[in-house]
Design an enzyme around this catalytic site. Sequence first.
Site, PDB file in Angstrom:
ATOM      1  N   SER A 107      99.540  -7.747  34.914  1.00  0.00           N
ATOM      2  CA  SER A 107      99.096  -7.716  36.312  1.00  0.00           C
ATOM      3  C   SER A 107      99.299  -6.280  36.802  1.00  0.00           C
ATOM      4  O   SER A 107     100.135  -5.547  36.245  1.00  0.00           O
ATOM      5  CB  SER A 107      99.961  -8.665  37.160  1.00  0.00           C
ATOM      6  OG  SER A 107      99.847  -8.367  38.534  1.00  0.00           O
ATOM      7  N   TYR A 126     107.965 -12.627  39.524  1.00  0.00           N
ATOM      8  CA  TYR A 126     106.626 -12.471  38.930  1.00  0.00           C
ATOM      9  C   TYR A 126     106.389 -11.014  38.528  1.00  0.00           C
ATOM     10  O   TYR A 126     105.956 -10.735  37.401  1.00  0.00           O
ATOM     11  CB  TYR A 126     105.565 -12.937  39.928  1.00  0.00           C
ATOM     12  CG  TYR A 126     104.154 -12.859  39.393  1.00  0.00           C
ATOM     13  CD1 TYR A 126     103.710 -13.743  38.416  1.00  0.00           C
ATOM     14  CD2 TYR A 126     103.264 -11.892  39.866  1.00  0.00           C
ATOM     15  CE1 TYR A 126     102.419 -13.674  37.916  1.00  0.00           C
ATOM     16  CE2 TYR A 126     101.968 -11.816  39.371  1.00  0.00           C
ATOM     17  CZ  TYR A 126     101.553 -12.713  38.400  1.00  0.00           C
ATOM     18  OH  TYR A 126     100.263 -12.630  37.906  1.00  0.00           O
TER      19      TYR A 126
HETATM   20  N1  NAP Z   1      94.583 -14.531  39.765  1.00  0.00           N
HETATM   21  C1  NAP Z   1      95.130 -13.346  39.953  1.00  0.00           C
HETATM   22  O1  NAP Z   1      95.014 -12.732  41.031  1.00  0.00           O
HETATM   23  C2  NAP Z   1      95.899 -12.694  38.846  1.00  0.00           C
HETATM   24  C3  NAP Z   1      96.257 -11.345  39.005  1.00  0.00           C
HETATM   25  C4  NAP Z   1      96.986 -10.723  38.006  1.00  0.00           C
HETATM   26  C5  NAP Z   1      97.327 -11.419  36.869  1.00  0.00           C
HETATM   27  N2  NAP Z   1      96.972 -12.727  36.724  1.00  0.00           N
HETATM   28  C6  NAP Z   1      97.392 -13.438  35.524  1.00  0.00           C
HETATM   29  O2  NAP Z   1      96.268 -14.020  34.909  1.00  0.00           O
HETATM   30  C7  NAP Z   1      96.711 -15.103  34.081  1.00  0.00           C
HETATM   31  C8  NAP Z   1      95.790 -16.295  34.295  1.00  0.00           C
HETATM   32  O3  NAP Z   1      95.949 -16.771  35.615  1.00  0.00           O
HETATM   33  P1  NAP Z   1      94.721 -17.267  36.516  1.00  0.00           P
HETATM   34  O4  NAP Z   1      94.600 -16.318  37.620  1.00  0.00           O
HETATM   35  O5  NAP Z   1      93.559 -17.564  35.687  1.00  0.00           O
HETATM   36  O6  NAP Z   1      95.370 -18.599  37.137  1.00  0.00           O
HETATM   37  P2  NAP Z   1      95.078 -20.137  36.897  1.00  0.00           P
HETATM   38  O7  NAP Z   1      93.655 -20.466  37.161  1.00  0.00           O
HETATM   39  O8  NAP Z   1      96.134 -20.856  37.674  1.00  0.00           O
HETATM   40  O9  NAP Z   1      95.327 -20.331  35.335  1.00  0.00           O
HETATM   41  C9  NAP Z   1      96.608 -20.449  34.770  1.00  0.00           C
HETATM   42  C10 NAP Z   1      96.459 -21.149  33.429  1.00  0.00           C
HETATM   43  O10 NAP Z   1      97.761 -21.261  32.840  1.00  0.00           O
HETATM   44  C11 NAP Z   1      97.948 -22.626  32.465  1.00  0.00           C
HETATM   45  N3  NAP Z   1      99.356 -22.994  32.569  1.00  0.00           N
HETATM   46  C12 NAP Z   1     100.131 -22.982  33.689  1.00  0.00           C
HETATM   47  N4  NAP Z   1     101.349 -23.439  33.405  1.00  0.00           N
HETATM   48  C13 NAP Z   1     101.353 -23.748  32.074  1.00  0.00           C
HETATM   49  C14 NAP Z   1     102.320 -24.270  31.194  1.00  0.00           C
HETATM   50  N5  NAP Z   1     103.550 -24.595  31.619  1.00  0.00           N
HETATM   51  N6  NAP Z   1     101.987 -24.468  29.904  1.00  0.00           N
HETATM   52  C15 NAP Z   1     100.740 -24.174  29.458  1.00  0.00           C
HETATM   53  N7  NAP Z   1      99.777 -23.649  30.252  1.00  0.00           N
HETATM   54  C16 NAP Z   1     100.095 -23.457  31.532  1.00  0.00           C
HETATM   55  C17 NAP Z   1      97.107 -23.438  33.441  1.00  0.00           C
HETATM   56  O11 NAP Z   1      96.725 -24.681  32.873  1.00  0.00           O
HETATM   57  P3  NAP Z   1      97.456 -26.086  33.106  1.00  0.00           P
HETATM   58  O12 NAP Z   1      97.816 -26.193  34.551  1.00  0.00           O
HETATM   59  O13 NAP Z   1      96.411 -27.060  32.662  1.00  0.00           O
HETATM   60  O14 NAP Z   1      98.643 -26.088  32.195  1.00  0.00           O
HETATM   61  C18 NAP Z   1      95.891 -22.549  33.563  1.00  0.00           C
HETATM   62  O15 NAP Z   1      95.011 -22.800  32.499  1.00  0.00           O
HETATM   63  C19 NAP Z   1      98.170 -15.343  34.438  1.00  0.00           C
HETATM   64  O16 NAP Z   1      98.999 -14.766  33.452  1.00  0.00           O
HETATM   65  C20 NAP Z   1      98.329 -14.595  35.759  1.00  0.00           C
HETATM   66  O17 NAP Z   1      99.663 -14.166  35.961  1.00  0.00           O
HETATM   67  C21 NAP Z   1      96.269 -13.388  37.690  1.00  0.00           C
END
Ligand code: NAP
Length: 263
Positions: free
Chosen positions: A141, A154
């Site tokens: 991030s 985080y």
């Molecule tokens: N969105 C942003 O603004 C942003 C910015 C910077 C970095 N990121 C990073 O991008 C990555 C993806 O996030 P996203 O934004 O796409 O959010 P998201 O839509 O909430 O996706 C998160 C994914 O992780 C899975 N997950 C959560 N807890 C889990 C667990 N205990 N075991 C296995 N899988 C798990 C969720 O699936 P289930 O709930 O089905 O398990 C989901 O598929 C993350 O590492 C996040 O920190 C996001």
Amino acid sequence: MPVTNPIAAVTGASSGIGAVYAERLAARGYDLILVARRADRLEALAGRLEAAHGVRVRPLAADLTKPGDLEAVEAVLRAESGLTLLVNNAGNGKIADFDALPVADALDTIALNVTALVRLTHAVLPGFRARNAGTVVNIASVLAVRALAKSAVYSGTKGFVLNFSEALQQELKGTGIRVQAVLPAATGTEFFDHAGVPLSAYDPAIVMTAENLVDTALAGLDRGEAVTLPSLHDEGLWKTVDGAHAALFGAAMTGVPAPRYRA
Ligand SMILES: NC(=O)c1ccc[n+]([C@@H]2O[C@H](COP(=O)([O-])OP(=O)(O)OC[C@H]3O[C@@H](n4cnc5c(N)ncnc54)[C@H](OP(=O)(O)O)[C@@H]3O)[C@@H](O)[C@H]2O)c1
């Protein structure tokens, strides 16, 4: 001999950035192992991708914060000799003052963002070493380079992901194994639903779509980048920051207390 596709594993593939990685990698001809807790979503995505791209997709329902589930995923990845790409994408984070955050939530974020990422990387590297080929993509991030209030845990985990990736890049230099750290800024996903602050609280102008984020991160991978900031337009700024960190590190190697601390 039948032609076999390379295999990619994507964690957190049931929504957001991970689901788009799954789609884009299927379009690139990868067979897939998709990991997340919501089996129904993984199965629906697997069916769509198999029909659209003619690849094989294996949904693997697992809670990566549970040691037993994590061990099962490690075993699958270790056993898969065709695995060439691991996308460590699953992650979460609560947006709250640290002392208002239940410690269980803090530990859950560390278990997912750090422990699972380390263990899955550790599980695939021996195979990658043996084949002298493979890529690990770690989703960090922008908070890896600038910690913010209400994201102490985080930001800390994402700083870990960047440092971990950069150290591995040095260890693997000269091999056929690559590690890319991706540093998204705000991206329009379900992340915020779980973080406790809705996406609508953010200026839409700073929010990237998950599709643009992944397409840009993959373009960065194709360019051979070690660290990709998809929304950073001035590439020179990253080079300046990275160079400043290297200079600071070198300048600290004096072995002598700095004069400002002398009585
Ligand atoms: N969105 C942003 O603004 C942003 C910015 C910077 C970095 N990121 C990073 O991008 C990555 C993806 O996030 P996203 O934004 O796409 O959010 P998201 O839509 O909430 O996706 C998160 C994914 O992780 C899975 N997950 C959560 N807890 C889990 C667990 N205990 N075991 C296995 N899988 C798990 C969720 O699936 P289930 O709930 O089905 O398990 C989901 O598929 C993350 O590492 C996040 O920190 C996001």
